[in-house]
Design an enzyme around this catalytic site. Structure first.
Site, PDB file in Angstrom:
ATOM      1  N   HIS A 191      46.848  44.785  41.938  1.00  0.00           N
ATOM      2  CA  HIS A 191      47.800  43.737  42.255  1.00  0.00           C
ATOM      3  C   HIS A 191      48.010  43.616  43.761  1.00  0.00           C
ATOM      4  CE1 HIS A 191      49.280  44.035  37.930  1.00  0.00           C
ATOM      5  NE2 HIS A 191      48.678  42.896  38.086  1.00  0.00           N
ATOM      6  N   CYS A 498      28.548  32.944  34.948  1.00  0.00           N
ATOM      7  CA  CYS A 498      29.816  33.463  35.457  1.00  0.00           C
ATOM      8  C   CYS A 498      29.738  34.900  35.984  1.00  0.00           C
ATOM      9  CB  CYS A 498      30.901  33.370  34.386  1.00  0.00           C
ATOM     10  SG  CYS A 498      30.516  34.312  32.915  1.00  0.00           S
TER      11      CYS A 498
END
Ligand code: PEP
Ligand code: MG
Length: 577
Positions: A191, A498
């Site tokens: 994060h 991807c």
């Protein structure tokens, strides 16, 4: 240990940008955990020390949450707050204090370490990265109960070198004057990495012992795009980097000027450009970049937290689909397996074991819950649902049946059910060879070049020892991509890509040449991939791709494509790996 000679080190590129500035070391004091057996009379005092410390740390985090203007980032603090509020964690600590008479700090350390160890065993890097975050939180809690908790003052106009970064520290850094960040440990999906990327603070993670290799005031060059730091650069290196830095700034503003233009080749083929995201918060950056859809939403984090909660999943999928509308989001079903989520189940070779669709078909309740949440969330008809790791026809058939059965059930319960488009990932070679049959069952496919490379070359994608052999430019991998795109064209289904190859300039030229319809890459690479596509001639790329599959090895492929890249976009090779 320390030397005043120039030293170039390579870490993980977390947030691009070049900084040349003095460095300052920030070391959070490591709480010394002294284990002590309590006297019976001390036990309840120790319990209250723990509960009060926990409350205090929660209120510090809540305060920071209030101060943080960006709601999505403020929400990241909720993860830490909920860990501290977790009654199971609290009970485990209190039991150790009461039953084993352990002092609070050693009880906390032991409970957080156990949880950390089990996270470290996870195969997914995402889960392993959560382990670092958990460890830091445990240390903060120990510091707090010992009245030793302090916030660093990041008011420093240079590069911050630190062991690792908590969410709270990252949030304070982005509000300070810091120009760049380098850490010893950490991963791209932490994060704190997300926060620094969001705020465009050039950052490199994972430079071992960096806090010991530098001294306050040393000059450092930090190249966040390449994941490189240079300590005590020589004058010639400095001059070269001043030059590169101004070139990079020009290059970046050039990219930004194409922000609202389509990804269209010189001769007019438009390629759909999408972003990969690993956590829902990453979707916000896409709105800053311009309007992009999501070509791969990896839902392993959702699995970890909400696999048994359909409502919560529905909310997450609904929010993301709404955010990117009118573009689409491709939600990939849980790609979990091996030893990841069956703590009593381990296998010798998890990559060849129970993973992806194999798990989903065994854990049907989990699979169906996700399917229902995805279908319900498709209010704006912009969701695609994608199955990972397929290797045979029957499993796609079975997955599709389950998908349709749940759609029918939902139709009985509610009006306006919109069926998401249904697709699979092509990442196992066997799926390529039966694709003409699989194609009858799906609306689209997406080539996962990371796993396709791993399974074609028999090279574990996570093993450092064989990492030199892992290369998506290997002609065998390219041939499989060529077969895939040919079949999709023939069957008239959308073919996307991807994996990492879709953000590697060499890979992009080849994918375009093979006839890919859509490319999905990390959002930090979208603008340069677009810029490259806008310089490619489809007919040139087709020719290069046709020649590349005839080469004997990846180096020859790289030389071939490199020549072309040099002629159309030389800057790209200068600034990225
Ligand atoms: C891939 O394998 O290329 C892919 C995109 O999936 P993941 O990296 O999540 O396995
Ligand atoms: Mg994969």
């Amino acid at each position: 240990m320390r030397s005043s000679q120039e030293l170039k080190l390579k870490g993980i590129p977390v947030s691009p940008g070049i900084v040349i500035a003095p460095v300052k070391i920030f070391k959070r004091k490591r709480a010394q955990v002294k284990e002590r057996i309590l006297k019976p009379t001390e036990i309840e005092d120790e319990v209250s020390k723990f509960t009060k410390g926990t409350e205090k740390l929660i209120s510090v985090l809540n305060e920071l949450k209030m101060e943080t203007k960006e709601e999505n980032l403020a929400r990241l603090l909720d993860v830490e707050i909920s860990i501290l509020n977790d009654t199971e964690m609290q009970n485990d600590v209190i039991l150790l204090i009461r039953n084993k008479r352990r002092n609070a700090e050693s009880a906390i350390s032991s409970v957080f370490n156990n949880r950390k160890e089990s996270l470290l065993k996870h195969e997914s890097s995402y889960m392993r990265e959560r382990a670092n975050e958990l460890e830091r939180l445990g240390m903060d809690l120990i510091a707090m109960i010992n009245d030793d908790y302090s916030r660093e003052d990041f008011g420093f106009d240079g590069i911050i070198a630190t062991e690792s970064l908590s969410i709270e520290q990252a949030l304070r850094i982005v509000r300070s004057n810091a120009k760049g960040v380098v850490t010893e440990v950490g991963g791209r999906t932490e994060h704190s990495a997300l926060i620094l990327r969001n705020f465009e603070v050039p950052t490199v993670f994972g430079i071992e012992k960096i806090t010991k290799l530098v001294e306050d005031g040393d000059t450092m060059i930090l190249d966040g795009g390449k994941g490189v730091v240079i300590i005590n650069p020589m004058d010639s290196t400095l001059n070269r980097y001043f030059f590169i830095k101004s070139g990079y700034e020009r290059y970046e503003s050039g990219l930004a000027s194409e922000r609202d233009l389509p990804a269209i080749t010189v001769d007019g083929k438009e390629i759909g450009l999408y972003a990969n995201i690993d956590i829902p918060e990453e979707a916000d950056r896409l709105l800053d970049l311009g309007k992009y859809g999501i070509g791969l939403f990896r839902t392993e984090m959702v699995f970890n937290e909400y696999s048994s909660d359909e409502e919560k999943q529905y909310q997450i999928y609904y929010d993301i689909a709404k955010k990117v509308y009118p573009n689409s989001v491709t939600i990939r079903s849980f790609d979990v397996g091996g030893d990841k989520f069956y703590s009593d189940y381990t296998e010798e070779n998890p990559f060849l074991g129970l993973r992806g669709i194999r798990v989903l078909l065994e854990e049907q309740e989990v699979f169906e819950r996700q399917i229902r949440a995805v279908i319900r969330a498709n209010v704006h008809s912009n969701i695609r649902f994608m199955i990972p790791m397929v290797s045979n026809y029957e499993e796609v058939l079975e997955a599709k049946k389950i998908f349709l059965r749940n759609k029918k059930l939902l139709e009985k319960q509610q009006n306006n059910v919109n069926q998401p488009r249904f697709g699979v990932m092509i990442e196992v070679p066997s799926a390529v060879f039966i694709l003409e049959h699989i194609a009858e069952l799906v609306d689209f496919v997406s080539i996962g070049t990371n796993d396709l490379t791993q399974y074609t070359l028999a090279v574990n994608r996570k093993s450092l020892r064989v990492s030199k052999l892992f290369n998506h430019l290997h002609p065998a991998v390219l041939k499989l991509i060529q077969i895939t795109t040919d079949i999709c064209r023939e069957k008239n289904i959308v073919v996307a890509s991807c994996g990492e190859m879709a953000s590697d300039p060499y890979g992009v030229v080849l994918l375009v040449g093979f006839g890919i319809d859509e490319i999905s890459c990390p959002s930090s690479r979208i603008l340069e991939v677009k810029s490259l596509i806008r310089r490619i001639n489809l007919s040139d790329a087709e020719q290069i791709a046709a020649e590349a599959v005839k080469k004997s090895n990846h180096r020859a492929v790289k030389d071939l494509v490199g020549e072309y890249l040099k002629s159309v976009m030389p800057e790209l090779l200068e600034f990225y790996e």
